[in-house]
Design a protein around this motif. Sequence first.
Motif, short mmCIF file in Angstrom:
data_model
loop_
_atom_site.label_atom_id
_atom_site.label_comp_id
_atom_site.label_asym_id
_atom_site.label_seq_id
_atom_site.Cartn_x
_atom_site.Cartn_y
_atom_site.Cartn_z
N THR A 1 39.36 43.70 32.83
CA THR A 1 38.50 43.75 34.01
C THR A 1 39.28 44.45 35.12
O THR A 1 40.52 44.44 35.11
CB THR A 1 38.09 42.35 34.50
N ARG B 1 35.10 47.66 32.53
CA ARG B 1 35.17 46.31 31.96
C ARG B 1 34.88 46.48 30.47
O ARG B 1 33.85 47.04 30.10
CB ARG B 1 34.11 45.40 32.58
N GLU C 1 34.98 36.04 33.91
CA GLU C 1 34.56 37.25 34.62
C GLU C 1 33.64 38.14 33.78
O GLU C 1 32.73 38.77 34.30
CB GLU C 1 35.78 38.05 35.08
#
Length: 156
Positions: free
Chosen positions: A84, A65, A136
């Motif tokens: 991600t 990430r 996220e």
Amino acid sequence: MHSAPRALCPHVEWAVAGVLGTRVSLDWIRQPAAPGTWRSEFSWQGQAGTASKLASALRGWQMLRFEVTAEPCPTAEGERYSCTPDLGIFHAVTGMHGDILIPEDRLRAALVRSRSGETDLEAEIAKLLGKPWDDELEPFRYAGEGAPVRWLHQVV
């Protein structure tokens, strides 16, 4: 780098070094948002297009990430890349104040998809602005204990 398995940390450093053309040694700390992973921050300078090269060098590893940003300069707009494992990579061009600049053809395509009933216009605009990636990544952006923290202030 928001999160990377320990085994990938040296590979991340090698990838960044390969793009920047200099030795890179990152300070890694534990990432509390994903136990067993590590995080690091790195400021860099390079020519326009370096952000793209960095993002490309890192995007091949599914378990990372990360975000790469380039500030605008007199010869180029800024850029932002977010990645991600679930969503893949997001790219946006940014203006001198950090605003995401959405090309008109992408806006028109979002309108067409919305009018045809394929999707909701609000969801399309959220994707164009990178909202799913922000949602996220947000828990990973909070610095762990001992990490450098850069506070950003919202200007309205």
